[in-house]
Design a protein around this motif. Structure first.
Motif, PDB file in Angstrom:
ATOM      1  N   MET A 247       0.837  -1.201   0.000  1.00  0.00           N
ATOM      2  CA  MET A 247       0.000   0.000   0.000  1.00  0.00           C
ATOM      3  C   MET A 247       0.873   1.252   0.000  1.00  0.00           C
ATOM      4  N   GLY A 248       0.533   2.182  -0.865  1.00  0.00           N
ATOM      5  CA  GLY A 248       1.293   3.419  -0.984  1.00  0.00           C
ATOM      6  C   GLY A 248       2.403   3.356  -2.006  1.00  0.00           C
ATOM      7  N   GLU A 249       2.725   2.156  -2.508  1.00  0.00           N
ATOM      8  CA  GLU A 249       3.768   1.995  -3.512  1.00  0.00           C
ATOM      9  C   GLU A 249       3.131   1.877  -4.897  1.00  0.00           C
ATOM     10  N   SER A 250       3.855   2.324  -5.911  1.00  0.00           N
ATOM     11  CA  SER A 250       3.349   2.241  -7.282  1.00  0.00           C
ATOM     12  C   SER A 250       4.051   1.112  -8.035  1.00  0.00           C
ATOM     13  N   PHE A 251       3.437   0.675  -9.115  1.00  0.00           N
ATOM     14  CA  PHE A 251       3.998  -0.376  -9.952  1.00  0.00           C
ATOM     15  C   PHE A 251       4.709   0.244 -11.155  1.00  0.00           C
ATOM     16  N   PRO A 252       5.884  -0.276 -11.519  1.00  0.00           N
ATOM     17  CA  PRO A 252       6.483   0.127 -12.800  1.00  0.00           C
ATOM     18  C   PRO A 252       5.551  -0.254 -13.947  1.00  0.00           C
ATOM     19  N   VAL A 253       5.726   0.388 -15.096  1.00  0.00           N
ATOM     20  CA  VAL A 253       4.802   0.216 -16.209  1.00  0.00           C
ATOM     21  C   VAL A 253       4.724  -1.230 -16.686  1.00  0.00           C
ATOM     22  N   LEU A 254       5.820  -1.987 -16.583  1.00  0.00           N
ATOM     23  CA  LEU A 254       5.822  -3.364 -17.070  1.00  0.00           C
ATOM     24  C   LEU A 254       5.476  -4.380 -15.987  1.00  0.00           C
ATOM     25  N   ILE A 255       5.133  -3.932 -14.790  1.00  0.00           N
ATOM     26  CA  ILE A 255       4.762  -4.855 -13.711  1.00  0.00           C
ATOM     27  C   ILE A 255       3.338  -4.527 -13.263  1.00  0.00           C
ATOM     28  N   PRO A 256       2.333  -5.063 -13.936  1.00  0.00           N
ATOM     29  CA  PRO A 256       0.973  -4.828 -13.462  1.00  0.00           C
ATOM     30  C   PRO A 256       0.742  -5.553 -12.151  1.00  0.00           C
ATOM     31  N   GLY A 257      -0.177  -5.066 -11.352  1.00  0.00           N
ATOM     32  CA  GLY A 257      -0.446  -5.747 -10.090  1.00  0.00           C
ATOM     33  C   GLY A 257      -1.525  -5.068  -9.283  1.00  0.00           C
ATOM     34  N   VAL A 258      -1.942  -5.761  -8.250  1.00  0.00           N
ATOM     35  CA  VAL A 258      -3.007  -5.259  -7.369  1.00  0.00           C
ATOM     36  C   VAL A 258      -2.636  -5.392  -5.897  1.00  0.00           C
ATOM     37  N   SER A 259      -1.427  -5.866  -5.615  1.00  0.00           N
ATOM     38  CA  SER A 259      -1.070  -6.184  -4.236  1.00  0.00           C
ATOM     39  C   SER A 259      -0.973  -4.961  -3.346  1.00  0.00           C
ATOM     40  N   ASN A 260      -1.014  -3.753  -3.929  1.00  0.00           N
ATOM     41  CA  ASN A 260      -1.006  -2.537  -3.105  1.00  0.00           C
ATOM     42  C   ASN A 260      -2.410  -2.112  -2.688  1.00  0.00           C
ATOM     43  N   LEU A 261      -3.405  -2.948  -2.995  1.00  0.00           N
ATOM     44  CA  LEU A 261      -4.776  -2.676  -2.550  1.00  0.00           C
ATOM     45  C   LEU A 261      -4.973  -3.159  -1.113  1.00  0.00           C
ATOM     46  N   PRO A 262      -5.924  -2.591  -0.383  1.00  0.00           N
ATOM     47  CA  PRO A 262      -6.182  -3.036   0.996  1.00  0.00           C
ATOM     48  C   PRO A 262      -6.513  -4.525   1.044  1.00  0.00           C
ATOM     49  N   GLY A 263      -5.999  -5.179   2.085  1.00  0.00           N
ATOM     50  CA  GLY A 263      -6.307  -6.587   2.301  1.00  0.00           C
ATOM     51  C   GLY A 263      -5.224  -7.548   1.866  1.00  0.00           C
ATOM     52  N   PHE A 264      -4.303  -7.083   1.008  1.00  0.00           N
ATOM     53  CA  PHE A 264      -3.220  -7.964   0.593  1.00  0.00           C
ATOM     54  C   PHE A 264      -2.102  -7.941   1.649  1.00  0.00           C
ATOM     55  N   PRO A 265      -1.488  -9.084   1.926  1.00  0.00           N
ATOM     56  CA  PRO A 265      -0.411  -9.136   2.915  1.00  0.00           C
ATOM     57  C   PRO A 265       0.810  -8.335   2.469  1.00  0.00           C
ATOM     58  N   ALA A 292      16.727  -8.966  -8.172  1.00  0.00           N
ATOM     59  CA  ALA A 292      15.501  -8.972  -8.961  1.00  0.00           C
ATOM     60  C   ALA A 292      15.226  -7.591  -9.550  1.00  0.00           C
ATOM     61  N   ALA A 293      15.478  -6.551  -8.767  1.00  0.00           N
ATOM     62  CA  ALA A 293      15.266  -5.191  -9.256  1.00  0.00           C
ATOM     63  C   ALA A 293      16.207  -4.892 -10.424  1.00  0.00           C
ATOM     64  N   PHE A 294      17.469  -5.283 -10.284  1.00  0.00           N
ATOM     65  CA  PHE A 294      18.437  -5.056 -11.357  1.00  0.00           C
ATOM     66  C   PHE A 294      18.047  -5.832 -12.612  1.00  0.00           C
ATOM     67  N   ARG A 295      17.743  -7.100 -12.445  1.00  0.00           N
ATOM     68  CA  ARG A 295      17.394  -7.938 -13.586  1.00  0.00           C
ATOM     69  C   ARG A 295      16.175  -7.394 -14.322  1.00  0.00           C
ATOM     70  N   PHE A 296      15.154  -6.971 -13.554  1.00  0.00           N
ATOM     71  CA  PHE A 296      13.957  -6.492 -14.226  1.00  0.00           C
ATOM     72  C   PHE A 296      14.183  -5.134 -14.873  1.00  0.00           C
ATOM     73  N   ALA A 297      15.078  -4.354 -14.334  1.00  0.00           N
ATOM     74  CA  ALA A 297      15.432  -3.103 -15.001  1.00  0.00           C
ATOM     75  C   ALA A 297      16.048  -3.395 -16.367  1.00  0.00           C
ATOM     76  N   VAL A 298      16.903  -4.401 -16.433  1.00  0.00           N
ATOM     77  CA  VAL A 298      17.519  -4.782 -17.706  1.00  0.00           C
ATOM     78  C   VAL A 298      16.449  -5.293 -18.673  1.00  0.00           C
ATOM     79  N   ILE A 299      15.538  -6.120 -18.158  1.00  0.00           N
ATOM     80  CA  ILE A 299      14.445  -6.624 -18.996  1.00  0.00           C
ATOM     81  C   ILE A 299      13.600  -5.460 -19.518  1.00  0.00           C
ATOM     82  N   THR A 300      13.296  -4.511 -18.642  1.00  0.00           N
ATOM     83  CA  THR A 300      12.487  -3.361 -19.035  1.00  0.00           C
ATOM     84  C   THR A 300      13.144  -2.587 -20.166  1.00  0.00           C
TER      85      THR A 300
END
Length: 343
Positions: A247-265, A292-300
């Motif tokens: 919650m309060g964090e944003s997703f990079p454009v290539l990482i869709p997600g919903v885990s920042n919604l209320p109720g997710f651990p 993982a952050a470095f690798r996905f930056a390269v993938i992006t």
């Protein structure tokens, strides 16, 4: 555009499936694929999914369809849910390797939850727990027993991965990102010993899983095995934690997600559940999150470059500079300069 020719793929699939109705097939690009191209095949016999590499010049060892096929076929008799593959081809049909897999019914969650799906906090926790438990199940598979001996080299896995993705960064970068260079340096400077040996998915996250349409706590299939190998299982859980926004964090454009919604651990909750389920030591998990952050930056960067070159079937992802900076910052926060990560 890379779209498969129905006059070619239809008869081949009809022969493989033993059902002439597949001869009359249409192919539609499935939005959301950022690496390999994924098409929905529709015919009077039903629907299936075709996977093939993107068009254009490919990086070495990337987009290996044969690896995706092998690992999914090997895992079919295990508790890990995978799609059945009726047709695989090494290039004779489309000029590039491809395969067709069954279309698994269910929900693929990207950047929104379907109306009426997982509205309750308990359902959202169940999604997270199912995701973690399925990953732990994967990591308990005896890779030799299922025919994956030689699928990858276990020893020195993370060290090789850091070297590989550093090389990919050098190949795909089109502008300086000093923080990513620094992150790569810190990763190389303090590589941990392997945390175990297991079948590693390589890109394990929520939108690469199909959830049951009525039971959010059940994973019906794990998809996108492009990066699978034998290696350090902590790389998978580290990546899952990186992909898991709170919650309060944003997703990079290539990482869709919903885990920042209320109720997710939280990430800490996921890490604790995985440690309990797998029995592995997560004392250096921050390093794996940083990797993982470095690798996905390269993938992006690679995806953005291929899109700009027209190799992603018309998909465009805009300027990713801010995302690269965000991922570099995420990694640097987890392995500060001079840190020994608990050694």
């Amino acid at each position: 555009m890379g779209s498969p020719d129905p006059a070619v793929i239809g008869p081949a699939l009809a022969a493989a499936a033993g059902d002439d109705r597949w001869t009359d097939v249409t192919a539609t690009l499935i939005a959301g694929g950022k690496s390999n191209l994924t098409f929905r095949l529709t015919s009077p016999a039903g629907s299936a999914v075709l996977r093939r590499p993107p068009t254009g010049t490919l990086l070495p060892k990337a987009h290996d369809m044969g690896r995706e096929v092998r690992v999914q076929q090997a895992l079919a008799p295990t508790p890990v849910p995978v799609a059945r593959i009726p047709l695989a081809d090494d290039g004779g049909l489309l000029g590039v390797p491809c395969y067709v897999m069954e279309l698994v019914d269910g929900q693929i969650i990207r950047d929104t939850l379907p109306d009426g799906f997982a509205d309750a906090g308990s359902d959202r926790a169940a999604i997270a727990h199912a995701l973690v438990d399925t990953l732990a199940d994967l990591h308990t598979v005896d890779h030799t027993a299922v025919g994956l001996d030689g699928f990858g080299r276990a020893g020195g896995y993370i060290e090789r991965q850091v070297a590989r993705w550093s090389d990919q960064w050098a190949r795909s970068s089109d502008h300086p990102v000093p923080d990513l260079d620094e992150l790569a340096r810190r990763l190389r400077a303090d590589v941990p010993p392997d945390g175990g040996v297991a079948v590693v998915h390589g890109d394990y996250r929520l939108d690469n899983c199909v959830l049951d349409a009525t039971d959010p706590g059940t994973v019906r299939a794990v998809l996108d095995w492009e990066l699978a190998t034998i290696g350090d299982p902590l790389a998978d859980i580290g990546a899952l934690l990186f992909f898991w926004r709170e919650m309060g964090e944003s997703f990079p454009v290539l990482i869709p997600g919903v885990s920042n919604l209320p109720g997710f651990p939280t990430r800490a909750d996921l890490a604790q559940r995985y440690a309990e389920r797998s029995g592995l030591d997560l004392s250096r998990i921050a390093y794996y999150e940083a990797f993982a952050a470095f690798r996905f930056a390269v993938i992006t960067q690679g995806v953005a470059r291929r899109a700009a070159d027209g190799a992603m079937a018309g998909q465009q992802f805009g300027d990713v500079a801010d995302d690269l900076a965000m991922m570099a910052a995420y990694g640097l926060e987890r392995i500060p300069a001079q840190s020994r990560q608990g050694r």
